[in-house]
Scaffold this motif. Structure first.
Motif, PDB file in Angstrom:
ATOM      1  N   GLY A 120      48.913  78.639  78.970  1.00  0.00           N
ATOM      2  CA  GLY A 120      48.842  78.761  80.431  1.00  0.00           C
ATOM      3  C   GLY A 120      47.833  79.808  80.854  1.00  0.00           C
ATOM      4  O   GLY A 120      47.360  80.611  80.053  1.00  0.00           O
ATOM      5  N   VAL A 121      47.516  79.806  82.153  1.00  0.00           N
ATOM      6  CA  VAL A 121      46.609  80.829  82.670  1.00  0.00           C
ATOM      7  C   VAL A 121      47.255  82.204  82.580  1.00  0.00           C
ATOM      8  O   VAL A 121      46.600  83.192  82.259  1.00  0.00           O
ATOM      9  N   ALA A 122      48.573  82.252  82.852  1.00  0.00           N
ATOM     10  CA  ALA A 122      49.269  83.536  82.814  1.00  0.00           C
ATOM     11  C   ALA A 122      49.233  84.131  81.413  1.00  0.00           C
ATOM     12  O   ALA A 122      49.128  85.349  81.253  1.00  0.00           O
ATOM     13  N   ASP A 123      49.302  83.265  80.378  1.00  0.00           N
ATOM     14  CA  ASP A 123      49.203  83.769  79.005  1.00  0.00           C
ATOM     15  C   ASP A 123      47.857  84.433  78.765  1.00  0.00           C
ATOM     16  O   ASP A 123      47.764  85.452  78.086  1.00  0.00           O
ATOM     17  N   ARG A 124      46.812  83.845  79.345  1.00  0.00           N
ATOM     18  CA  ARG A 124      45.479  84.408  79.109  1.00  0.00           C
ATOM     19  C   ARG A 124      45.333  85.740  79.833  1.00  0.00           C
ATOM     20  O   ARG A 124      44.737  86.693  79.291  1.00  0.00           O
ATOM     21  N   ILE A 125      45.862  85.830  81.043  1.00  0.00           N
ATOM     22  CA  ILE A 125      45.814  87.123  81.739  1.00  0.00           C
ATOM     23  C   ILE A 125      46.561  88.181  80.938  1.00  0.00           C
ATOM     24  O   ILE A 125      46.095  89.310  80.761  1.00  0.00           O
ATOM     25  N   LEU A 126      47.736  87.784  80.422  1.00  0.00           N
ATOM     26  CA  LEU A 126      48.550  88.727  79.648  1.00  0.00           C
ATOM     27  C   LEU A 126      47.813  89.161  78.383  1.00  0.00           C
ATOM     28  O   LEU A 126      47.815  90.350  78.023  1.00  0.00           O
TER      29      LEU A 126
END
Lengths: 140, 93
Positions: B33-39
């Motif tokens: 997910g995009v959130a995984d990449r931000i994290l």
């Protein structure tokens, strides 16, 4: 082995090793855990704590061995410990929003989808702040 | 050099942070997910701060800690900007 190891050096080394272990555990959790809600725990708790331990080791080393009092590390530690929960909250909100929009790639964890809030309210992810509500910054 | 214990501790710390950065890079590339990449990016910044701190101890000078502080602040602002862009479709409203 020439000079005996001083207690200060042992303390600093212990803090550095502890920090390394925690940073490694946090990143391993980021890779290993099944969904984003679980993955958030690794970096935001273990890695932050690990970096705190490393910075403590740095303070100890500069203080006890070099005899210099450095406070930059304490500033970094304070800043990180303050900001880690905020970033975690924002990333979780992104996850919730994209889960709700049905965007691809967002994985639901083994505990199931996050529960809907009670009443007619929604998770406050995308909703624009209304006039007079707590998030309304327009008139401030 | 000051002694062997601290050298070993520093070597261990550098190795741990290096492996941690590789793991973060894997998560950054894989997503999903995009959130995984931000994290993953956020964690990479934190590990980078750790590298700077260890480098400061290894070189024995306290001049690199301003860099660590700046990286901490810019990393946080970057994470918030990414998240805000996805949440609101805009960064500065």
């Amino acid at each position: 082995m020439s000079a005996p190891v001083s207690l200060a050096e042992l303390l600093a080394s212990f803090a550095i090793v502890l920090g390394g272990v925690f940073a490694l555990v946090g990143s391993w959790g980021l890779v290993r855990l099944p969904s984003l809600m679980e993955r958030l725990h690794g970096p935001t708790k273990a890695t932050t704590l690990g970096l705190g331990a490393m910075l403590l080791g740095s303070v100890l080393w500069f203080q006890l061995i070099k005899g210099e009092w450095t406070t930059h590390e304490l500033l970094v530690t304070l800043f990180l410990f303050l900001t880690a929960p905020i970033s975690a909250n924002l990333i979780a909100k992104v996850h919730l929003l994209r889960l709700r929009q049905g965007q691809p790639g967002e994985v639901i964890g083994p505990a199931g989808a996050p529960p809907a809030p009670s009443a007619e309210a929604e998770w406050s992810t995308f909703e624009a702040p209304r006039e007079g509500s707590a998030g309304d910054m327009a008139g401030d | 050099m000051t002694g062997s214990v601290l050298d070993w501790a520093l070597a261990f710390g550098f190795a741990a942070l290096g492996i941690a950065l590789a793991l973060n890079l894997w998560r950054l590339l894989k997503g999903p997910g995009v959130a995984d990449r931000i994290l993953a990016l956020d964690t990479m910044v934190i590990n980078g701060i750790g590298l700077i701190v260890l480098g400061g101890i290894a070189s024995g000078s306290g001049t690199s800690f301003e860099a660590a502080l700046l990286l901490a602040m810019v990393g946080f602002v970057g994470t918030v900007a990414y998240a805000k862009f996805l949440l609101r479709g805009d960064i500065i409203e």
